[in-house]
Design an enzyme around this catalytic site. Structure first.
Site, PDB file in Angstrom:
ATOM      1  N   GLU A 131      -4.826  10.176  -6.114  1.00 18.63           N
ATOM      2  CA  GLU A 131      -4.416   8.775  -5.935  1.00 18.63           C
ATOM      3  C   GLU A 131      -4.460   8.473  -4.449  1.00 18.63           C
ATOM      4  O   GLU A 131      -3.940   9.237  -3.637  1.00 18.63           O
ATOM      5  CB  GLU A 131      -2.982   8.572  -6.458  1.00 18.63           C
ATOM      6  CG  GLU A 131      -2.384   7.239  -6.038  1.00 18.63           C
ATOM      7  CD  GLU A 131      -0.906   7.075  -6.402  1.00 18.63           C
ATOM      8  OE1 GLU A 131      -0.428   7.729  -7.340  1.00 18.63           O
ATOM      9  OE2 GLU A 131      -0.237   6.291  -5.712  1.00 18.63           O
ATOM     10  N   GLU A 136       0.379  -0.554   0.808  1.00 15.93           N
ATOM     11  CA  GLU A 136       1.603  -0.466   0.017  1.00 15.93           C
ATOM     12  C   GLU A 136       2.805  -0.534   0.933  1.00 15.93           C
ATOM     13  O   GLU A 136       2.789   0.010   2.035  1.00 15.93           O
ATOM     14  CB  GLU A 136       1.638   0.856  -0.776  1.00 15.93           C
ATOM     15  CG  GLU A 136       2.795   0.919  -1.751  1.00 15.93           C
ATOM     16  CD  GLU A 136       2.820   2.199  -2.580  1.00 15.93           C
ATOM     17  OE1 GLU A 136       2.252   3.208  -2.137  1.00 15.93           O
ATOM     18  OE2 GLU A 136       3.437   2.184  -3.655  1.00 15.93           O
TER      19      GLU A 136
END
Ligand SMILES: *[C@@H]1O[C@H](CO)[C@@H](O)[C@H](O)[C@H]1NC(C)=O
Ligand SMILES: *[C@@H]1O[C@H](CO)[C@@H](O)[C@H](O)[C@H]1NC(C)=O
Length: 293
Positions: A131, A136
Site C-alpha cells: 500500500e 493523507e
C-alpha cells in the site's frame, strides 16, 4: 564494432528507461468511466457513510464539468448518533497498475476538523500486496504524510534518496489557499517514489504541469518520499488500484489525543454529527489524473 553497437544499444535503452507514455487522461466526467463507487463500511471505523454513484450524483456529492471533478461530503445534514455517519464517497479505479507513474493535479482537498482524506494505492490481500499512501492527513494537520505499508520484513534504510520534507503547502488549508498542486508517484519493481509540487512552484517539471503524452521522471529531481527495495521486496507487490476516499474521525482523525492536539472542538464524533456546515470545504477538486505506463 559489434561491441560499440551493443554499448550504444544499452546506452539508449537505459536513457529511455524513465520515459512513460500516457495511458489514461482522467478529466471531468471521465472520473465516472475510470472509477467505481464503493458503498462499503469504512474499515477504520470512521463516522462515514460511503454512498453509491446514483446517490452521489443525485445529491451532488460528486460533480463533473468539462475540466473539473468534485468529490465532497454532505454539508447539510445533522446526524443521528445512531446513523452510519456523514455521507461521503470512496472511489476505486477500475484499472490496476504495476510499473507506472500517476500524476494527480488537485485544485482543492478536503479540509476541516474531523476530516481524513486520502489518495492512495493498494491491491491484493492487505497488507501483503503493498500500500502506498500518496496524500493523507487528518484534522487539517499538515504536512502531508506519504507512507508505505506492507508485510512484516519490509524495512526502509535510514538513508534514502528523498528530501523527507513535506512543504507547508502540501496539505489542508495551506494547500487550498495556494491553489493546490501536483502529487506524483512512480512505481517500478525496484522503488516507489512520491513527489509534490505546489501550484506556482517554479520547479514543477513541464511534463507534469502539461499533463501531456509522456513523462520522463529522471528530470523530476529528488522525491519527497522514496521507498527503495534495499530490504523490501517491492517487486513482489501486486498490481494496485488508485483509491480516493474521505472519511471522518475513526482510528486516526478521531483518536482522542490526535483530535485534541489539533485544536478542534468537543469530540470528533459529536462535531461531525452536529456541524454540517463545517464540512462545506470538505471536498476534493481534481483538474486531472494522468496515468503513464
Ligand atoms: C454541485 O457542486 C458543484 C461543485 O461544487 C457546484 O458548482 C454546483 O453548483 C452544485 N450544484 C448544485 C445543484 O448544488
Ligand atoms: C479509506 O479506506 C481505507 C481502507 O479501505 C481505510 O484504511 C482508510 O482509513 C480510508 N481512508 C479514508 C480517508 O477514508
Amino acid at each position: 564494432m559489434h561491441g560499440a553497437v551493443l554499448a550504444l544499444f544499452f546506452g539508449v535503452s537505459s536513457a529511455l528507461a524513465a520515459v512513460y507514455q500516457n495511458t489514461e487522461n482522467i478529466v471531468g466526467a471521465g472520473f465516472y468511466n475510470s472509477f467505481n463507487f464503493e458503498a462499503i463500511p469504512d474499515p477504520t471505523a470512521g463516522r462515514v457513510n460511503y454512498v453509491d454513484q446514483a446517490t452521489a450524483t443525485s445529491t451532488n456529492l460528486t460533480f463533473a464539468s468539462g475540466d473539473k471533478f468534485v468529490l465532497r461530503a454532505d454539508d447539510t445534514t445533522v446526524l443521528d448518533p445512531s446513523s452510519a455517519g456523514r455521507n461521503s464517497v470512496r472511489l476505486q479505479s477500475k484499472n490496476a497498475y504495476s510499473t507506472h507513474v500517476a500524476v494527480f493535479d488537485i485544485a482543492h482537498m478536503p479540509q476541516g476538523c474531523g476530516t481524513w482524506p486520502a489518495v492512495w494505492e493498494t491491491g491484493g490481500a492487505w497488507p501483503y500486496g503493498g500500500e502506498t499512501d500518496i496524500l493523507e492527513g487528518v484534522n487539517d494537520q499538515g504536512t502531508d504524510q506519504s507512507t508505505l505499508h506492507t508485510a512484516p520484513g519490509c524495512t526502509m534504510p535510514d538513508s534514502r534518496p528523498e528530501t523527507g520534507l513535506a512543504e507547508a503547502t502540501s496539505y489542508g488549508p495551506a494547500f487550498n489557499a495556494n491553489g493546490g498542486g501536483w502529487y506524483a508517484m512512480e512505481r517500478t519493481s525496484d522503488f516507489i517514489y512520491v513527489w509534490f509540487w505546489a501550484r506556482g512552484d517554479s520547479s514543477v517539471p513541464s511534463d507534469v504541469a502539461a499533463g501531456g503524452s509522456t513523462v520522463d521522471t529522471q528530470f523530476w529531481g529528488t522525491p519527497s518520499a522514496a521507498f527503495p527495495d534495499t530490504s523490501c521486496d517491492i517487486g513482489a507487490f501486486v498490481a494496485h488500484n488508485i483509491i480516493i476516499n474521505l472519511t471522518f474521525c475513526g482510528a486516526w482523525a478521531g483518536d482522542a489525543s490526535v483530535y485534541a492536539s489539533s485544536g478542534c472542538p468537543s469530540t470528533c464524533d459529536d462535531f461531525v454529527n452536529n456541524n454540517p456546515s463545517a464540512f462545506s470545504d470538505a471536498f476534493f477538486e481534481f483538474n486531472a489524473i494522468n496515468v503513464y505506463t
